[in-house]
Design an enzyme around this catalytic site. Sequence first.
Site, PDB file in Angstrom:
ATOM      1  N   SER A 181       0.816  -1.213   0.000  1.00  0.00           N
ATOM      2  CA  SER A 181       0.000   0.000   0.000  1.00  0.00           C
ATOM      3  C   SER A 181       0.852   1.265   0.000  1.00  0.00           C
ATOM      4  CB  SER A 181      -0.951  -0.051   1.190  1.00  0.00           C
ATOM      5  OG  SER A 181      -2.045   0.750   0.915  1.00  0.00           O
ATOM      6  N   LYS A 185       4.078   2.129  -2.518  1.00  0.00           N
ATOM      7  CA  LYS A 185       4.473   3.334  -3.263  1.00  0.00           C
ATOM      8  C   LYS A 185       5.972   3.569  -3.044  1.00  0.00           C
ATOM      9  CE  LYS A 185       0.039   5.364  -1.691  1.00  0.00           C
ATOM     10  NZ  LYS A 185      -0.977   4.713  -2.448  1.00  0.00           N
ATOM     11  N   TRP A 272      -9.953   0.494  -4.946  1.00  0.00           N
ATOM     12  CA  TRP A 272      -9.366   1.791  -4.560  1.00  0.00           C
ATOM     13  C   TRP A 272      -7.952   1.940  -5.136  1.00  0.00           C
ATOM     14  CZ3 TRP A 272     -11.168   6.206  -3.128  1.00  0.00           C
ATOM     15  CH2 TRP A 272     -10.437   7.105  -2.365  1.00  0.00           C
ATOM     16  N   HIS A 308      -7.865  -5.513   0.466  1.00  0.00           N
ATOM     17  CA  HIS A 308      -6.609  -4.790   0.649  1.00  0.00           C
ATOM     18  C   HIS A 308      -5.925  -5.280   1.935  1.00  0.00           C
ATOM     19  CE1 HIS A 308      -4.130  -1.211  -0.023  1.00  0.00           C
ATOM     20  NE2 HIS A 308      -4.218  -0.935   1.260  1.00  0.00           N
TER      21      HIS A 308
HETATM   22  C1  GTR Z   1      -5.296   4.583   1.973  1.00  0.00           C
HETATM   23  C2  GTR Z   1      -4.728   5.435   0.885  1.00  0.00           C
HETATM   24  C3  GTR Z   1      -4.057   4.570  -0.115  1.00  0.00           C
HETATM   25  C4  GTR Z   1      -3.179   3.500   0.508  1.00  0.00           C
HETATM   26  C5  GTR Z   1      -3.687   2.982   1.832  1.00  0.00           C
HETATM   27  C6  GTR Z   1      -2.694   2.261   2.730  1.00  0.00           C
HETATM   28  O1  GTR Z   1      -6.034   5.290   2.884  1.00  0.00           O
HETATM   29  O2  GTR Z   1      -5.782   6.140   0.306  1.00  0.00           O
HETATM   30  O3  GTR Z   1      -3.335   5.375  -1.020  1.00  0.00           O
HETATM   31  O4  GTR Z   1      -1.880   3.918   0.618  1.00  0.00           O
HETATM   32  O5  GTR Z   1      -4.205   3.982   2.609  1.00  0.00           O
HETATM   33  O6  GTR Z   1      -1.535   2.639   2.855  1.00  0.00           O
HETATM   34  O7  GTR Z   1      -3.142   1.293   3.360  1.00  0.00           O
END
Ligand code: GTR
Length: 325
Positions: A181, A185, A272, A308
């Site tokens: 996540s 990045k 997402w 996720h």
């Molecule tokens: C979310 C964010 C995502 C992702 C995620 C995470 O809230 O919108 O970009 O990075 O967090 O890190 O779990």
Amino acid sequence: MDDLKGIAGPLPHVFVPGTTADQWRTKRRPELLKQFTGLMYGEAPPAEAPKATVVNEKPMDGFLLRNIRLHTGILGPVALQLTLPLKQSKPVPTFLALNFTGNESLHSGPTAWSFAEAARRGFAIATVCYEELAADRKESPLYESKYRAVSLWAWGFSRMVDWALTVPELDSKKLIALGHSRLGKATLLAGARDERLAAVIPHQSGTGGAAPSRGTIGESVQRINTVFPHWFNDAYKKFNERTADLPFDQHCLLACVAPRPILLSNAQEDTWANYDGQFSLLDAALPTWKLLGGDEKLVQKFMRPGKHALTPEDWTAFLAFAEKL
Ligand code: GTR
């Protein structure tokens, strides 16, 4: 390229037709990395020689656990946890990973990682909790500087590489960056910037990672810059409502990983993170692997059912990928 899934095209080109491998390496790739720094992620601090102290070491059920204090220089010391096979006859391929919840938390419950399975298959895993490197709060005084969080976390990966290269048990040619996540990045950015990383696994990295800024699904640039203003620099915010004006999209960052192997992993219910857009961008970046003679079979996509998260099923996919390196 107007009809790529999950992307409002057209996409900027990665390189112009006729570009040679040499021109890519000496000109286009550095130019792109400079643009990503200037217009999106911001600077990274200078590197410093790594210093590490072993705190303790103990055999666990199926692996050896070593706790290390790693001095990163500007961001201070961090707790690094290394797990190793109990017996090894040669240096082992190693995952370098940032984690969300602290090194201890990775040994049980829903945040558990597959240390024993990795060790059984001949892999080491080195991990640091990301907030030890840089706080994930917009109020942190750290962000009154020129630095921003994703770039600092990516810099942390490179400090782990510095350290790994000094550890004889670890295979210096097989250091694999892994993060989930927001840490996915940072994983992608680290892999793009630091060629000592032999392979990269940005797991469910989403917007600001492997997903397009010009995305049509999931998190928008405007939303990510508003909710997490400390992740990217101020220049990126200027593109909130005009992402079509960015001179790059994330396929250009993916291309900076070439010719090294990459696994983009995603989950079916994680719209997402715009997995359609991510996979389209990987396709768009593939000519760079061709240009550089990289092994296209090691440019991989993984998709599993579910949400996720970083699950044991994901670890199985990471290990299968890493075994091919
Ligand atoms: C979310 C964010 C995502 C992702 C995620 C995470 O809230 O919108 O970009 O990075 O967090 O890190 O779990």
